[in-house]
Design a protein around this motif. Structure first.
Motif, mmCIF file in Angstrom:
data_model
loop_
_atom_site.group_PDB
_atom_site.id
_atom_site.type_symbol
_atom_site.label_atom_id
_atom_site.label_comp_id
_atom_site.label_asym_id
_atom_site.label_seq_id
_atom_site.Cartn_x
_atom_site.Cartn_y
_atom_site.Cartn_z
ATOM 1 N N TYR A 134 -73.121 54.232 -20.399
ATOM 2 C CA TYR A 134 -74.100 54.190 -19.321
ATOM 3 C C TYR A 134 -75.308 53.369 -19.744
ATOM 4 N N LYS A 135 -75.870 52.697 -18.744
ATOM 5 C CA LYS A 135 -77.020 51.838 -19.034
ATOM 6 C C LYS A 135 -78.245 52.317 -18.286
ATOM 7 N N GLY A 136 -79.371 52.037 -18.873
ATOM 8 C CA GLY A 136 -80.630 52.344 -18.203
ATOM 9 C C GLY A 136 -81.723 51.544 -18.849
ATOM 10 N N GLN A 137 -82.954 51.835 -18.465
ATOM 11 C CA GLN A 137 -84.063 51.143 -19.095
ATOM 12 C C GLN A 137 -85.353 51.902 -18.879
ATOM 13 N N CYS A 138 -86.394 51.482 -19.606
ATOM 14 C CA CYS A 138 -87.708 52.102 -19.452
ATOM 15 C C CYS A 138 -88.229 51.750 -18.061
ATOM 16 N N ALA A 139 -88.788 52.750 -17.376
ATOM 17 C CA ALA A 139 -89.216 52.510 -16.001
ATOM 18 C C ALA A 139 -90.724 52.560 -15.825
ATOM 19 N N TRP B 111 -84.311 48.634 -23.177
ATOM 20 C CA TRP B 111 -83.072 49.102 -22.562
ATOM 21 C C TRP B 111 -82.685 50.476 -23.104
ATOM 22 N N ILE B 112 -81.842 51.138 -22.350
ATOM 23 C CA ILE B 112 -81.290 52.420 -22.794
ATOM 24 C C ILE B 112 -79.780 52.295 -22.732
ATOM 25 N N ASP B 113 -79.102 52.684 -23.811
ATOM 26 C CA ASP B 113 -77.647 52.758 -23.772
ATOM 27 C C ASP B 113 -77.242 54.158 -24.164
ATOM 28 N N VAL B 114 -76.391 54.738 -23.367
ATOM 29 C CA VAL B 114 -75.896 56.079 -23.682
ATOM 30 C C VAL B 114 -74.385 56.014 -23.742
ATOM 31 N N GLN B 115 -73.827 56.514 -24.851
ATOM 32 C CA GLN B 115 -72.372 56.602 -24.956
ATOM 33 C C GLN B 115 -71.993 58.064 -24.910
ATOM 34 N N VAL B 116 -71.314 58.416 -23.853
ATOM 35 C CA VAL B 116 -70.833 59.790 -23.747
ATOM 36 C C VAL B 116 -69.388 59.784 -24.237
ATOM 37 N N VAL B 117 -69.111 60.575 -25.272
ATOM 38 C CA VAL B 117 -67.807 60.502 -25.944
ATOM 39 C C VAL B 117 -67.161 61.878 -26.022
ATOM 40 N N SER B 118 -65.879 61.911 -26.372
ATOM 41 C CA SER B 118 -65.158 63.186 -26.511
ATOM 42 C C SER B 118 -65.698 63.926 -27.730
ATOM 43 N N ASP B 119 -65.396 65.232 -27.801
ATOM 44 C CA ASP B 119 -65.904 66.056 -28.897
ATOM 45 C C ASP B 119 -65.521 65.491 -30.262
ATOM 46 N N GLY C 296 -83.719 47.907 -5.706
ATOM 47 C CA GLY C 296 -84.263 49.133 -6.285
ATOM 48 C C GLY C 296 -83.265 50.269 -6.258
ATOM 49 N N ILE C 297 -82.567 50.404 -5.132
ATOM 50 C CA ILE C 297 -81.554 51.458 -5.037
ATOM 51 C C ILE C 297 -80.471 51.228 -6.092
ATOM 52 N N MET C 298 -80.152 49.952 -6.347
ATOM 53 C CA MET C 298 -79.131 49.641 -7.335
ATOM 54 C C MET C 298 -79.647 49.751 -8.771
ATOM 55 N N GLY C 299 -80.928 50.003 -8.947
ATOM 56 C CA GLY C 299 -81.429 50.287 -10.283
ATOM 57 C C GLY C 299 -82.183 49.168 -10.970
ATOM 58 N N MET C 300 -82.804 48.276 -10.203
ATOM 59 C CA MET C 300 -83.604 47.239 -10.836
ATOM 60 C C MET C 300 -85.036 47.754 -11.017
ATOM 61 N N ALA C 301 -85.505 47.780 -12.267
ATOM 62 C CA ALA C 301 -86.838 48.298 -12.550
ATOM 63 C C ALA C 301 -87.884 47.252 -12.241
ATOM 64 N N ASP D 131 -96.971 56.503 -28.313
ATOM 65 C CA ASP D 131 -98.048 55.556 -28.014
ATOM 66 C C ASP D 131 -98.451 55.614 -26.542
ATOM 67 N N VAL D 132 -97.843 54.769 -25.701
ATOM 68 C CA VAL D 132 -98.221 54.762 -24.286
ATOM 69 C C VAL D 132 -97.164 55.518 -23.490
ATOM 70 N N ILE D 133 -97.344 55.567 -22.182
ATOM 71 C CA ILE D 133 -96.384 56.287 -21.358
ATOM 72 C C ILE D 133 -95.130 55.438 -21.175
ATOM 73 N N HIS D 134 -93.982 56.038 -21.393
ATOM 74 C CA HIS D 134 -92.711 55.387 -21.106
ATOM 75 C C HIS D 134 -91.959 56.256 -20.098
ATOM 76 N N SER D 135 -90.842 55.752 -19.622
ATOM 77 C CA SER D 135 -90.060 56.566 -18.697
ATOM 78 C C SER D 135 -88.576 56.313 -18.953
ATOM 79 N N TRP D 136 -87.849 57.395 -19.183
ATOM 80 C CA TRP D 136 -86.435 57.299 -19.546
ATOM 81 C C TRP D 136 -85.603 57.337 -18.276
#
Lengths: 257, 197, 522
Positions: free
Chosen positions: A194-199, A210-218, C438-443, A161-166
């Protein structure tokens, strides 16, 4: 006057005390080699620009004190000094070149991924993320991305749809997902959550993407894959209108209907 | 230099001249510049490989170099179409043509119109990826519940950077409304739309 | 009697083509819109007091953020700069009025409908535009924002754009053709130089923005496909066109401020401005380089790496002329006799804050770092350091410096002192820690945020109160100063001997047509 400066300082220090529970960031907890390099680039730049940040402030405060009219001196009359002007043009240029060199080498690392172990398609929706692992024919949305640890994960990003940012800060990854084209990013992270979000502003609920990433063993990854492949790979459609998924299940559904 | 006591008629003329002959044209040129950007941008994108010309002459060659091609696709908005490549990953020889098949299903009870837009990664491969046959050269129409199969034939130029071991070809289907579809029929749609930079 | 006099003054202003009266109307307009924009800022800070928000809905939050930026940029900073420019430039260069007085009035009056449309857009169905002041495609396309808010926003941009362009043409013609005898270009006051550069930037940049938003309008209602992928368009092209104007726009908002600071710093150091020629070259090269850096707003869109490298270098390069200006101001103070008036405090405060904003800009030019800082609160902090610490502080400095010239009365130094510290401390509290967040990651542009940032945000919201009180006191200060008798002499700050501008050679306030006999510059 001195009181005012003290007040200023105290107010500045207060929030640092309030700020007790830090989040994961690229600067304190870089999880990937790229994030580490971004941090190093930042530190080099910080070191090189700090003099330019502090020097004017120090000179300003000194001048305010030294040349105050209360001291009762006559103003100087100079208003040109070619040598000085050349110096404060050339030194910043050299500094900028010094900043650029590590910046470009880091940029190259970000841009040119090593041989990929796993490709993940990242698809932005208003307002959730969909992931597909084409290698395993698995797709899912609105739940954490699970990937194996210490593997090169390449992301192909796009949007429906619109522009997102990971953006996951501790990976050092932020990449726009544009409708109609794909862009790429990569990371290699140790096990962890790990946590993140749309920017990129993508509509009213942008703040909840929000973004959640689980990095796990094989082995954990294998188990997770099996559970996914056992039929749980139909995208949850929020209102039944979104049918962007092309998981195999959708195919059979089409064949049946 | 410029002497003026009050604003003399000569002064007035000078002012008008500067505004009319120099500054207003600058403004108009900049406004026009915006619109010139549209074709320029497309040309630029084509040059750096964000769009490819499907009709260009292709030279085939034996290279013996293998490359993986990943076929992906998404449907934009609420278009009720499912599509999928027969083989989602292929290992192909650089310099030789290769083909794949896409199956499309219209899931709805309405006729749908859409435009497929393609995009290629990485950038180093984008200018070297040529399609000789693709459903993305045209806008598509599907009857209610219709199923269709399209062949896609492409080739990777022999002079592609040997570092590239994997290429992704992505399609996005954008819904169109029928009136616009008619309007644009006359103009051949030369896959100029896969975005740019 | 008094009633009648008031009425006639009002009528005179409403029908005026006099550059001084138009300038004052610009300034009053900017002050009123500043109250509106400041109110919206307060709403933002209230919403962000807690990490879960709850004050306004997500839709309304986006509208507030969009309109806060739109109002502050198009209705506060640009008109306020234009107000001082209108008032001062003709007097400084020894002209009797602007080159095209009627056009000048027209530029101003275009702003009124624009402002009304902008404010009214909150009350139409679907509310105001909510795509950010950048209004990226396809978020503001008909498909994703079908309500009239975006159309009204486009109209606002068109009207303010037309106002700016006409104003710019007027400035260029005035400055090039109407200078006093003997005032050649390299004897011109730096403020006039700043305006000449600025007007060229407006003239070249603004039509591009107008063109781009026109395309959006056509896409929304007339079925074209400039930015719609389904019609062969590309949303990323919009970003290029938007930033082609909007990066120079940030210089448009600060360059006249640079000019003003040069005058004020020199006047209160009792010393001629240092490195006049260097200042002129610096300001002109900022004007040119400003058009070659736009893509640094797009480092995460997926630009080709070589393009990013180019734009990164150009971005950092622009720090060089900016640095020349800062160092030249410091050298101007050096060895002078500093009179610590409120205007001087705002000017020195501006230098101190702008340096932080400028260095933040260099950091943002560094591609790998920018990728992490982009669209985070770092950018919010940076842009407020440049726009509040730079533009608004220089506007306040200019207000204190030229108020006696405009009205014959002085603004209270005592009150001004309080306002200065409220503004300086308040802005540091609110915006400095945004860099850190911002450096700490607040959008940015999110109506809720991770609870870890709550402490920081409460602190920032607290700083807003300082600025709010400062703003209220400033308005009150103006009103109470106007009630005092006029005492200012021609040379109100006793600094004529070190100034290039001719404004101190006429009475305070200047008579109609500015000078009894036109001055000659030797």
């Amino acid at each position: 006057m001195r009181k005012q400066y003290l007040l200023w300082l105290a107010l500045l220090l207060l929030p640092i005390a309030v700020f007790a529970d830090p989040v994961t960031s690229w600067i304190f907890d870089p999880a990937t080699p790229v994030a580490g390099e971004v941090r190093d680039t930042f530190h080099i730049m910080l070191g090189l620009t700090l003099p330019f940040l502090l020097l004017p402030q120090i000179l300003l405060v000194y001048a305010i004190w030294k040349f105050n009219e209360k001291r009762g001196h006559k103003p100087a009359t100079f208003h040109d000094n070619l040598k000085l002007e050349i110096i404060w043009t050339v030194i910043p240029v050299l500094t900028l070149i010094a900043i650029s060199i590590p910046a470009y080498s880091t940029l190259k690392k970000i841009e040119v991924p090593p041989k990929s172990d796993l490709v993940v398609e990242v698809i932005g929706h208003q307002f959730f993320w969909e992931y597909r692992l084409p290698k395993y024919d698995v797709g899912f949305a609105n739940e954490p991305l699970v990937v194996p640890a210490d593997k090169i994960i390449t992301l192909n990003l796009t949007s429906v749809d619109v522009i997102h940012s990971w953006w996951v800060p501790s990976f050092g990854v932020k990449q726009d997902a544009n409708p109609g084209r794909i862009t790429h990013a990569w990371f290699k992270a140790p096990a962890g959550k790990y946590k993140g979000q749309c920017a990129e502003l993508c509509g009213p609920l942008h703040g909840e993407m929000w973004i959640d990433v689980q990095v796990v063993s094989d082995s954990e990854f294998e188990t997770w894959l099996e559970s996914k492949q056992n039929g749980a790979n139909v995208a949850p459609n929020e209102d039944g209108t979104h049918s962007a998924m092309i998981a195999p299940a959708a195919e059979s559904e089409a064949a049946n209907g | 230099m410029d002497s003026q006591e009050l604003k003399t008629p000569e002064q007035k003329r000078k002012n008008k001249k500067l505004a009319l002959y120099l500054l207003i044209p600058v403004m108009l040129i900049m406004f026009g510049f915006t619109y010139v950007q549209v074709p320029l941008f497309k040309m630029f994108c084509q040059k750096i490989g964000f769009a490819i010309s499907p009709l260009s002459d292709v030279e085939y060659a034996d290279t013996g170099r293998m490359c993986k091609v990943l076929y992906t696709g998404v449907v934009a908005g609420t278009l009720p179409v499912h599509f999928k490549a027969k083989q989602s990953v292929q290992t192909v020889e650089v310099g030789k043509p290769f083909e794949n098949e896409y199956r499309f299903v219209n899931m709805s009870k309405d006729t749908v119109h859409f435009r497929p837009v393609h995009s290629i990664l990485p950038e180093a491969a984008a200018t070297k990826f040529t399609m000789t046959k693709c459903f993305c050269f045209d806008d598509q129409t599907m009857a209610p519940g219709e199923e269709k199969t399209f062949k896609v034939i492409s080739v990777l130029s022999a002079d592609m950077d040997s570092q590239v071991e994997q290429v992704t070809l992505n399609y996005t289907l954008f819904e169109k409304n029928p009136e616009e579809m008619e309007k644009n029929r006359q103009v051949p749609n030369v896959a100029q739309n896969s975005g740019g930079n | 009697m008094a009633e009648a006099a008031k009425k006639s003054t009002l009528l005179r202003y409403l029908s005026s083509t006099d550059h001084k009266e138009i300038g004052i109307m610009y300034l009053i307009f900017a002050l009123i819109m500043g109250i509106v924009g400041g109110f919206l800022a307060g709403m933002i800070r209230m919403q962000l007091w807690e990490s879960t928000g709850g004050v306004v809905s997500p839709e309304l939050y986006n509208q507030i953020v969009t309109m806060h930026a739109t109002i502050m940029i198009f209705f506060v900073v640009i008109p306020a700069m234009a107000g001082f420019g209108n008032y001062l430039v003709p007097i400084m260069i020894g002209a009797r009025d602007m080159a095209f007085p009627k056009l000048n009035a027209f530029s101003f009056w275009l702003l009124i409908p624009a402002a009304l449309i902008g404010i009214a857009s909150f009350f139409v169905e679907g509310g105001a535009a909510g795509g950010g002041w950048t209004s990226y495609q396809p978020l503001t396309s008909a498909q994703y924002s079908g309500t009239p808010g975006v159309d009204m926003w486009i109209l606002v941009v068109h009207l303010t754009g037309a106002s700016s362009i006409l104003g710019a043409i007027n400035f260029i013609v005035t400055i090039l053709n109407m200078r006093a005898p003997g005032m050649n270009l390299m004897k011109m006051p730096l403020y006039a130089w700043a305006w000449l550069t600025n007007a060229f930037m407006i003239l070249v940049g603004t039509p591009v923005l107008a063109g781009a938003v026109t395309m959006v309008l056509l896409d929304r209602h007339f079925g074209t496909g400039f930015f719609r992928p389904s019609e062969g368009g590309d949303p990323v092209l919009y970003q290029h066109l938007f930033w082609f104007y909007s990066h120079p726009a940030v210089y448009i908002m600060i360059v006249p401020g640079f000019g003003a600071i040069s005058h004020i710093v020199a006047a209160f150091s009792k010393k001629r401005v240092f490195g006049y020629a260097g200042m002129v070259y610096a300001i002109a090269s900022i004007g040119i380089l400003g058009f070659m850096v736009w893509a640094h707003h797009m480092f995460t869109t997926g630009l080709a790496p070589w393009l990013r490298a180019f734009f990164a270098f150009m971005t950092m390069l622009i720090a060089v002329p900016t640095g020349v200006k800062v160092f030249s101001w410091l050298a101007t103070i050096w060895g002078g006799t500093i009179r610590f008036t409120v205007a001087m405090k705002f000017a020195l405060g501006m230098i101190s804050l702008f340096v932080i904003g400028g260095i933040g800009g260099v950091w943002l030019g560094n591609v790998p770092v920018d990728i992490q800082l982009h669209d985070s609160y770092f950018v919010v902090g940076h842009l407020h350091y440049v726009l509040f610490g730079g533009s608004v502080m220089s506007l306040l400095a200019a207000a204190y410096f030229w108020f006696p010239k405009m009205t014959g009365r002085y603004l209270s130094e005592k009150l001004g002192n309080v306002i200065f510290w409220l503004m300086y401390i308040g802005m540091t509290m609110t915006f400095f820690l945004m860099h850190w967040a911002g450096i700490m990651g607040m959008a940015r542009r999110t109506y809720i945020y991770r609870p870890e940032f709550e402490g920081l945000n409460k602190f920032m919201s607290f700083g807003y109160l300082f600025m709010l009180i400062g703003g209220v006191l400033f308005v009150w200060g103006i009103i109470s100063a106007l009630r005092q008798p006029a005492t200012a002499t021609d040379d109100a700050w006793d600094a004529n001997d070190i100034q290039d501008g001719l404004e101190w050679k006429t009475s305070s306030p200047p008579p109609k047509e500015n000078f009894k006999t036109l001055p000659v510059v030797s």
